[in-house]
Design an enzyme around this catalytic site. Sequence first.
Site, short mmCIF file in Angstrom:
data_model
loop_
_atom_site.label_atom_id
_atom_site.label_comp_id
_atom_site.label_asym_id
_atom_site.label_seq_id
_atom_site.Cartn_x
_atom_site.Cartn_y
_atom_site.Cartn_z
N LEU A 202 0.97 -1.13 -0.05
CA LEU A 202 -0.12 0.06 0.16
C LEU A 202 1.04 1.27 -0.08
O LEU A 202 0.64 2.23 -0.76
CB LEU A 202 -0.94 -0.02 1.36
CG LEU A 202 -1.90 1.19 1.29
CD1 LEU A 202 -2.66 1.45 0.21
CD2 LEU A 202 -2.71 1.22 2.78
N ASP A 271 8.27 -11.12 1.07
CA ASP A 271 8.98 -12.23 0.48
C ASP A 271 8.08 -13.46 0.22
O ASP A 271 7.81 -13.88 -0.55
CB ASP A 271 10.26 -12.32 1.02
CG ASP A 271 11.04 -11.35 0.89
OD1 ASP A 271 10.92 -10.50 0.13
OD2 ASP A 271 12.31 -11.53 1.74
#
Length: 323
Positions: A202, A271
């Site tokens: 975001l 990740d």
Amino acid sequence: MPALPDFAALRVLVVGDVMIDRYLTGRVDRISPEAPVPVVRWQQQEDRLGGAANVALNVKALGAWAAVAGAVGTDPNAASLHDLLVATGLPGHFIVADPDRPTTVKTRVISQEQQLLRVDQESTEQLPNHIAAQLVTAIAQRADEGGLSALILQDYNKGVLSPTGIAELLQLAGRHGILTAVDPKADNFWNYRGVDLFKPNLREVQQQLDFAVRPRLDDLDRAAAVLFGRLQCKQVMITLSQHGIYTHDGSTSAIHPTPARRIADVSGAGDTVISVAACALASGMSVGMAAQLANVAGAQVIARPGVVAVELNELRQEWARLG
């Protein structure tokens, strides 16, 4: 809820900025007389694979074949990173060496499970053309061999992924029908044109757009429309931290709440999300289901300290519980 796919048939190559996540752990019993800072009495050092290498480690933890392509220096830390690749069973022959750059190391000083300080050794300069060409050539040779299911581009703005290299890799993947997934950063944000999955967070979206983007559906739909328009990507996934994950498949959108209950360390959560999402999509899951699975995996890793990979058996159990 569909059963968790068997990821064993997948062949995934992760390309991007590889690094070492180094942890210096000690005890704090006093404040320094020289400055108002804690004195850490050293106890141990631990090195873990980080960056694009941690994404590959997460892919491997899911049961898929994984490899990582990136760049290191010619310093002792490069040898340490290669040792970590060997120890975890990840191929190291897609790693190129640039004698003019340091191997990226993020050193975190930890005491009583709290991070006190982080020190980064890195270069953000783009790879020299001849070294970048070596990297693309090695990846092209692997793609030409066939069987690659997905190409994950993991960008940390450390210079491995350049506009030219990105275009070459996406064209290569397109020719071979390889799914592409991108975890972008600011410098190359708008260079991933035509990617299958575009997965910023975001904050990264907010930094790139000239209007407010709050973690609510109408704002995110407006942001996704810009991403689709400028990137011609097929699917958008935006991680929203504690608010979950937003997805848009080109026709429908949703926010998938996070199941996280305990947060020990958010390092490496992105990740895990990109690795799980890419593998899920390559296995035929919808982007919405991929986000729900990534949410479960992300909640798992942030509950443990340090950068860690997902635990497949635990993921299976939690996914079955949701079903």
